[in-house]
Scaffold this motif. Structure first.
Motif, PDB file in Angstrom:
ATOM      1  N   GLY A  73       0.819  -1.210   0.000  1.00  0.00           N
ATOM      2  CA  GLY A  73       0.000   0.000   0.000  1.00  0.00           C
ATOM      3  C   GLY A  73       0.848   1.253   0.000  1.00  0.00           C
ATOM      4  N   ILE A  74       1.918   1.255   0.793  1.00  0.00           N
ATOM      5  CA  ILE A  74       2.822   2.406   0.826  1.00  0.00           C
ATOM      6  C   ILE A  74       3.490   2.597  -0.526  1.00  0.00           C
ATOM      7  CG2 ILE A  74       5.000   3.238   1.809  1.00  0.00           C
ATOM      8  CD1 ILE A  74       4.091   1.949   4.478  1.00  0.00           C
ATOM      9  N   ILE A  75       3.866   1.495  -1.183  1.00  0.00           N
ATOM     10  CA  ILE A  75       4.467   1.581  -2.518  1.00  0.00           C
ATOM     11  C   ILE A  75       3.497   2.227  -3.509  1.00  0.00           C
ATOM     12  CG2 ILE A  75       5.216   0.179  -4.494  1.00  0.00           C
ATOM     13  CD1 ILE A  75       7.350   0.445  -2.429  1.00  0.00           C
ATOM     14  N   VAL A  76       2.220   1.833  -3.448  1.00  0.00           N
ATOM     15  CA  VAL A  76       1.223   2.408  -4.352  1.00  0.00           C
ATOM     16  C   VAL A  76       1.075   3.910  -4.090  1.00  0.00           C
ATOM     17  CG1 VAL A  76      -1.223   2.419  -4.965  1.00  0.00           C
ATOM     18  CG2 VAL A  76      -0.031   0.251  -4.669  1.00  0.00           C
ATOM     19  N   VAL A  77       0.979   4.305  -2.814  1.00  0.00           N
ATOM     20  CA  VAL A  77       0.853   5.725  -2.468  1.00  0.00           C
ATOM     21  C   VAL A  77       2.086   6.488  -2.945  1.00  0.00           C
ATOM     22  CG1 VAL A  77       0.706   7.364  -0.547  1.00  0.00           C
ATOM     23  CG2 VAL A  77      -0.676   5.286  -0.514  1.00  0.00           C
ATOM     24  N   GLU A  78       3.261   5.888  -2.782  1.00  0.00           N
ATOM     25  CA  GLU A  78       4.499   6.525  -3.246  1.00  0.00           C
ATOM     26  C   GLU A  78       4.472   6.743  -4.750  1.00  0.00           C
ATOM     27  OE1 GLU A  78       8.205   5.417  -0.352  1.00  0.00           O
ATOM     28  OE2 GLU A  78       7.601   3.914  -1.794  1.00  0.00           O
ATOM     29  N   ASP A  79       3.979   5.758  -5.499  1.00  0.00           N
ATOM     30  CA  ASP A  79       3.954   5.889  -6.962  1.00  0.00           C
ATOM     31  C   ASP A  79       2.982   6.977  -7.405  1.00  0.00           C
ATOM     32  OD1 ASP A  79       5.916   4.060  -7.696  1.00  0.00           O
ATOM     33  OD2 ASP A  79       4.548   2.364  -7.586  1.00  0.00           O
ATOM     34  N   ILE A  80       1.860   7.099  -6.699  1.00  0.00           N
ATOM     35  CA  ILE A  80       0.919   8.178  -7.014  1.00  0.00           C
ATOM     36  C   ILE A  80       1.564   9.531  -6.720  1.00  0.00           C
ATOM     37  CG2 ILE A  80      -1.299   9.219  -6.390  1.00  0.00           C
ATOM     38  CD1 ILE A  80      -2.292   6.349  -5.808  1.00  0.00           C
ATOM     39  N   PHE A  99      -4.959   9.818 -15.717  1.00  0.00           N
ATOM     40  CA  PHE A  99      -4.621   8.488 -16.218  1.00  0.00           C
ATOM     41  C   PHE A  99      -4.604   7.468 -15.088  1.00  0.00           C
ATOM     42  CE2 PHE A  99      -1.505   5.229 -17.567  1.00  0.00           C
ATOM     43  CZ  PHE A  99      -2.176   4.765 -18.690  1.00  0.00           C
ATOM     44  N   LEU A 100      -4.067   7.856 -13.924  1.00  0.00           N
ATOM     45  CA  LEU A 100      -4.095   6.968 -12.767  1.00  0.00           C
ATOM     46  C   LEU A 100      -5.522   6.612 -12.374  1.00  0.00           C
ATOM     47  CD1 LEU A 100      -1.320   8.514 -10.497  1.00  0.00           C
ATOM     48  CD2 LEU A 100      -1.328   6.216 -11.450  1.00  0.00           C
ATOM     49  N   LEU A 101      -6.402   7.596 -12.430  1.00  0.00           N
ATOM     50  CA  LEU A 101      -7.807   7.354 -12.099  1.00  0.00           C
ATOM     51  C   LEU A 101      -8.439   6.382 -13.089  1.00  0.00           C
ATOM     52  CD1 LEU A 101     -10.205   8.086 -10.284  1.00  0.00           C
ATOM     53  CD2 LEU A 101     -10.687  10.004 -11.816  1.00  0.00           C
ATOM     54  N   ALA A 102      -8.113   6.543 -14.385  1.00  0.00           N
ATOM     55  CA  ALA A 102      -8.644   5.632 -15.406  1.00  0.00           C
ATOM     56  C   ALA A 102      -8.165   4.202 -15.165  1.00  0.00           C
ATOM     57  CB  ALA A 102      -8.227   6.111 -16.798  1.00  0.00           C
ATOM     58  N   LEU A 103      -6.887   4.040 -14.810  1.00  0.00           N
ATOM     59  CA  LEU A 103      -6.360   2.707 -14.513  1.00  0.00           C
ATOM     60  C   LEU A 103      -7.041   2.105 -13.282  1.00  0.00           C
ATOM     61  CD1 LEU A 103      -2.483   3.067 -15.025  1.00  0.00           C
ATOM     62  CD2 LEU A 103      -4.089   1.838 -16.477  1.00  0.00           C
ATOM     63  N   ALA A 104      -7.262   2.936 -12.266  1.00  0.00           N
ATOM     64  CA  ALA A 104      -7.903   2.444 -11.051  1.00  0.00           C
ATOM     65  C   ALA A 104      -9.342   2.007 -11.328  1.00  0.00           C
ATOM     66  CB  ALA A 104      -7.881   3.531  -9.974  1.00  0.00           C
ATOM     67  N   LEU A 105     -10.057   2.763 -12.140  1.00  0.00           N
ATOM     68  CA  LEU A 105     -11.442   2.397 -12.488  1.00  0.00           C
ATOM     69  C   LEU A 105     -11.475   1.109 -13.305  1.00  0.00           C
ATOM     70  CD1 LEU A 105     -12.895   5.925 -13.355  1.00  0.00           C
ATOM     71  CD2 LEU A 105     -13.439   4.513 -11.351  1.00  0.00           C
ATOM     72  N   GLU A 116       3.956   6.130 -19.059  1.00  0.00           N
ATOM     73  CA  GLU A 116       5.081   7.056 -19.121  1.00  0.00           C
ATOM     74  C   GLU A 116       4.749   8.272 -19.976  1.00  0.00           C
ATOM     75  OE1 GLU A 116       8.843   5.610 -20.824  1.00  0.00           O
ATOM     76  OE2 GLU A 116       9.650   5.795 -18.804  1.00  0.00           O
ATOM     77  N   TRP A 117       3.997   8.037 -21.044  1.00  0.00           N
ATOM     78  CA  TRP A 117       3.600   9.136 -21.920  1.00  0.00           C
ATOM     79  C   TRP A 117       2.694  10.120 -21.188  1.00  0.00           C
ATOM     80  CZ3 TRP A 117      -0.954  10.922 -24.328  1.00  0.00           C
ATOM     81  CH2 TRP A 117      -0.749  11.816 -25.392  1.00  0.00           C
ATOM     82  N   PHE A 118       1.883   9.610 -20.255  1.00  0.00           N
ATOM     83  CA  PHE A 118       0.976  10.458 -19.483  1.00  0.00           C
ATOM     84  C   PHE A 118       1.655  11.065 -18.255  1.00  0.00           C
ATOM     85  CE2 PHE A 118      -2.502   8.478 -21.837  1.00  0.00           C
ATOM     86  CZ  PHE A 118      -3.401   9.528 -21.949  1.00  0.00           C
ATOM     87  N   GLY A 119       2.940  10.792 -18.063  1.00  0.00           N
ATOM     88  CA  GLY A 119       3.643  11.347 -16.924  1.00  0.00           C
ATOM     89  C   GLY A 119       3.555  10.512 -15.668  1.00  0.00           C
ATOM     90  N   VAL A 120       3.093   9.268 -15.803  1.00  0.00           N
ATOM     91  CA  VAL A 120       3.017   8.337 -14.677  1.00  0.00           C
ATOM     92  C   VAL A 120       4.163   7.344 -14.818  1.00  0.00           C
ATOM     93  CG1 VAL A 120       1.596   6.575 -13.543  1.00  0.00           C
ATOM     94  CG2 VAL A 120       0.507   8.593 -14.549  1.00  0.00           C
ATOM     95  N   ALA A 121       4.776   6.955 -13.701  1.00  0.00           N
ATOM     96  CA  ALA A 121       5.872   5.991 -13.757  1.00  0.00           C
ATOM     97  C   ALA A 121       5.434   4.715 -14.474  1.00  0.00           C
ATOM     98  CB  ALA A 121       6.351   5.665 -12.338  1.00  0.00           C
ATOM     99  N   ASP A 122       6.286   4.206 -15.374  1.00  0.00           N
ATOM    100  CA  ASP A 122       5.939   2.987 -16.097  1.00  0.00           C
ATOM    101  C   ASP A 122       5.686   1.827 -15.142  1.00  0.00           C
ATOM    102  OD1 ASP A 122       8.547   2.752 -15.278  1.00  0.00           O
ATOM    103  OD2 ASP A 122       9.385   2.336 -17.250  1.00  0.00           O
ATOM    104  N   ALA A 123       6.370   1.854 -13.992  1.00  0.00           N
ATOM    105  CA  ALA A 123       6.215   0.784 -13.009  1.00  0.00           C
ATOM    106  C   ALA A 123       4.790   0.700 -12.476  1.00  0.00           C
ATOM    107  CB  ALA A 123       7.193   0.996 -11.851  1.00  0.00           C
ATOM    108  N   ILE A 124       4.160   1.851 -12.223  1.00  0.00           N
ATOM    109  CA  ILE A 124       2.803   1.830 -11.670  1.00  0.00           C
ATOM    110  C   ILE A 124       1.815   1.342 -12.726  1.00  0.00           C
ATOM    111  CG2 ILE A 124       2.280   4.242 -12.196  1.00  0.00           C
ATOM    112  CD1 ILE A 124       1.084   2.244  -9.149  1.00  0.00           C
ATOM    113  N   GLY A 125       2.077   1.649 -14.011  1.00  0.00           N
ATOM    114  CA  GLY A 125       1.217   1.126 -15.078  1.00  0.00           C
ATOM    115  C   GLY A 125       1.269  -0.392 -15.130  1.00  0.00           C
ATOM    116  N   ALA A 126       2.480  -0.957 -15.044  1.00  0.00           N
ATOM    117  CA  ALA A 126       2.635  -2.415 -15.033  1.00  0.00           C
ATOM    118  C   ALA A 126       1.992  -3.024 -13.796  1.00  0.00           C
ATOM    119  CB  ALA A 126       4.123  -2.776 -15.086  1.00  0.00           C
TER     120      ALA A 126
END
Length: 400
Positions: A144-151, A183-189, A226-236
Motif C-alpha cells: 500500500g505504501i508503494i502504491v501511495v508513493e507511486d501516485i 490516467f491513474l484514475l482511469a487505470l484504477a477504475l 510514461e507518456w501520461f507522466g506516470v511511472a511505467d512501473a505503476i502502469g505495469a
C-alpha cells in the motif's frame, strides 16, 4: 547481454553459498564489469541495455500486482493511504530538511527530498520475494505504501520538471499533474470495474498465447503510462492487479516467474553499470548522514504503520527494513539534475546513497528480527517470533 546474465548468475551463486542476497551481487557485477572500473569492460555504455533494464522493472512490478489483489485495496484502502501518507511525510520531509541543511541550493533540496523520500519499488518487490514474505500480514501495508508513493511520484515529477527546466508556468505544471492523475484514475477504475471483461479478453488455454498477451498488455500500458507522466512501473503494477483477479491469474503468475527473475537481474546489473566508484570519496559524509537519517525515518514509519494496523514489533521491523532501499527513481532524479545543470555533487551523492542502501536493505530485511528486539514490545530473540498482528505468530513462507 549474455555476459551480463552469466556474470550476474556466477556472483549470485557464489554469494548464495555464504547467505548473501542476490540484489547487491547483481549490482556488484554491473560495477565490476562496467566502464568505471579497471579490468574487463563488458558493457561500455549502460544505455545499450536500457530497454532490457526497463523490461525488468516492468516485470517486477507486474508480478507484484498479480500478488496484490483488488480485494486487498478495497478492504484496506483508507489504512494504506494513511500509512503511505505518514511514510512520505517523514521521509520526504526529512529529505527536504537535509537538502536545505547541505546548502547546495533550493532546486537541489527539492531533488534530494525525492531521493531520500521514495523507496525502490523494484528492490522492495525482490526483497519480499527473496524473503518469502508475500503471504505475511505486514506485506499489505508495504505494498500500500508503494502504491501511495507511486501516485505521489507522478505528481511530484510533474511539479518538479518545470522547476528544473526553469519554466515559470504554473498552468503547465498543473496540466501535467492533472494529466497524470487522470490516467491513474482511469487505470484504477479499469482495475475496479473492468476485471470481468479483461478476464474474458485475456483468457486462452494456450500458454504461448497467454504469455504473449499478458506481456504485451503489461509493456504497452507501462509505455502509455510514461507518456501520461506516470511511472511505467505503476502502469505495469495496475495491469498485474487487473489480471491477478481473473480466472487466468494463477497461470499468469506461474508463467511470468522466470521472466521476472531473468530481466529483474538485468535491471540491477544495469543499475551497477551507472555507478562510478571514483566519484564517491568526495561525498562520503553526506551519504553516511543521509543513510542514517533514512534509517531513523524508516523505523519511525514502520512503527507508525504497525500502530495503524495493530501489528507487533516484528512486522514493524519488517516494514521498516523492506522499504529501506532507494533505487530507480533516485537515478531518474540524478539524470534530471545533471541535465538541468544542478550542483555537480548531486550525481555522485545519489549514486553512493542508493548503492549503500541497495546493499543494506536486503541484508537488513533478512535480519529484521534483531531490530524487532529493540522496538517497543520486542521480545523475540530470533526469526519467527512475534511475526503477526497484535503479537500473534504468523509463519513465513519459505518459497514463492
Amino acid at each position: 547481454m549474455g555476459g551480463a546474465f552469466v556474470a550476474a548468475a556466477v556472483l549470485a551463486r557464489l554469494g548464495g553459498r555464504i547467505g548473501l542476497p542476490t540484489i547487491p551481487l547483481f549490482i556488484l557485477a554491473g560495477i565490476l564489469l562496467g566502464p568505471h572500473t579497471p579490468g574487463v569492460v563488458l558493457v561500455s555504455d549502460p544505455h545499450d541495455l536500457e530497454m532490457l533494464s526497463a523490461l525488468g522493472l516492468v516485470l517486477l512490478l507486474f508480478y507484484l500486482g498479480l500478488e496484490f489483489h483488488i480485494d486487498d485495496l478495497k478492504a484496506g484502502g483508507r489504512k494504506m493511504a494513511v500509512a503511505g501518507g505518514v511514510y512520505l511525510a517523514l521521509n520526504v520531509g526529512a529529505g527536504l530538511a537535509f537538502g536545505f541543511a547541505l546548502g547546495w541550493g533550493t532546486s537541489e533540496a527539492l531533488v534530494l527530498a525525492g531521493v531520500l523520500g521514495i523507496s525502490s519499488s523494484a528492490i522492495v518487490t525482490k526483497v519480499l520475494v527473496d524473503t518469502g514474505r508475500l503471504g505475511n500480514p505486514e506485506t499489505k501495508p508495504i505494498l500500500g505504501i508503494i502504491v501511495v508513493e507511486d501516485i505521489f511520484l507522478a505528481l511530484y515529477l510533474a511539479a518538479l520538471q518545470p522547476i528544473l527546466s526553469g519554466a515559470d508556468s504554473l498552468s503547465a505544471a498543473l496540466l501535467d499533474g492533472g494529466k497524470a492523475f487522470g490516467f491513474l484514475l482511469a487505470l484504477a477504475l479499469a482495475a475496479r470495474f473492468g476485471t470481468r471483461v479483461i478476464g474474458r479478453l485475456i483468457n486462452t488455454p494456450d500458454d504461448e498465447l497467454l504469455t504473449i498477451s499478458f506481456l504485451g498488455a503489461a509493456v504497452l500500458v507501462a509505455g502509455v503510462s510514461e507518456w501520461f507522466g506516470v511511472a511505467d512501473a505503476i502502469g505495469a503494477f495496475m495491469v498485474g492487479l487487473m489480471l491477478g483477479s481473473t480466472t487466468s491469474g494463477k497461470r499468469i503468475l506461474k508463467l511470468v516467474h522466470p521472466l521476472r527473475d531473468a530481466f529483474g537481474a538485468i535491471f540491477f546489473f544495469v543499475f551497477g553499470l551507472s555507478i562510478d566508484p571514483g566519484d564517491l570519496p568526495g561525498v562520503v559524509w553526506p551519504v553516511l548522514i543521509a543513510v542514517a537519517l533514512t534509517l531513523v525515518m524508516n523505523v519511525s514509519a514502520g512503527l507508525a504503520a504497525a500502530r495503524i494496523y495493530k501489528f507487533g514489533p516484528e512486522p514493524a521491523a519488517n516494514i521498516a527494513t523492506t522499504l529501506l532501499a532507494r533505487g530507480e527513481f533516485a537515478l531518474i532524479l540524478a539524470t534530471m539534475a545533471a541535465a538541468a545543470g544542478l550542483d555537480a555533487r548531486l550525481s555522485p551523492f545519489i549514486a553512493g546513497y542508493v548503492l549503500l542502501l541497495a546493499i543494506m536493505a536486503p541484508l537488513a530485511a533478512k535480519q529484521s528480527f534483531w531490530l524487532a528486539r529493540i522496538l517497543p514490545g520486542g521480545k523475540s530473540g530470533g526469526p519467527g517470533g512475534d511475526a503477526g498482528a497484535s503479537g500473534t505468530s504468523v509463519p513465513e513462507r519459505v518459497s514463492v
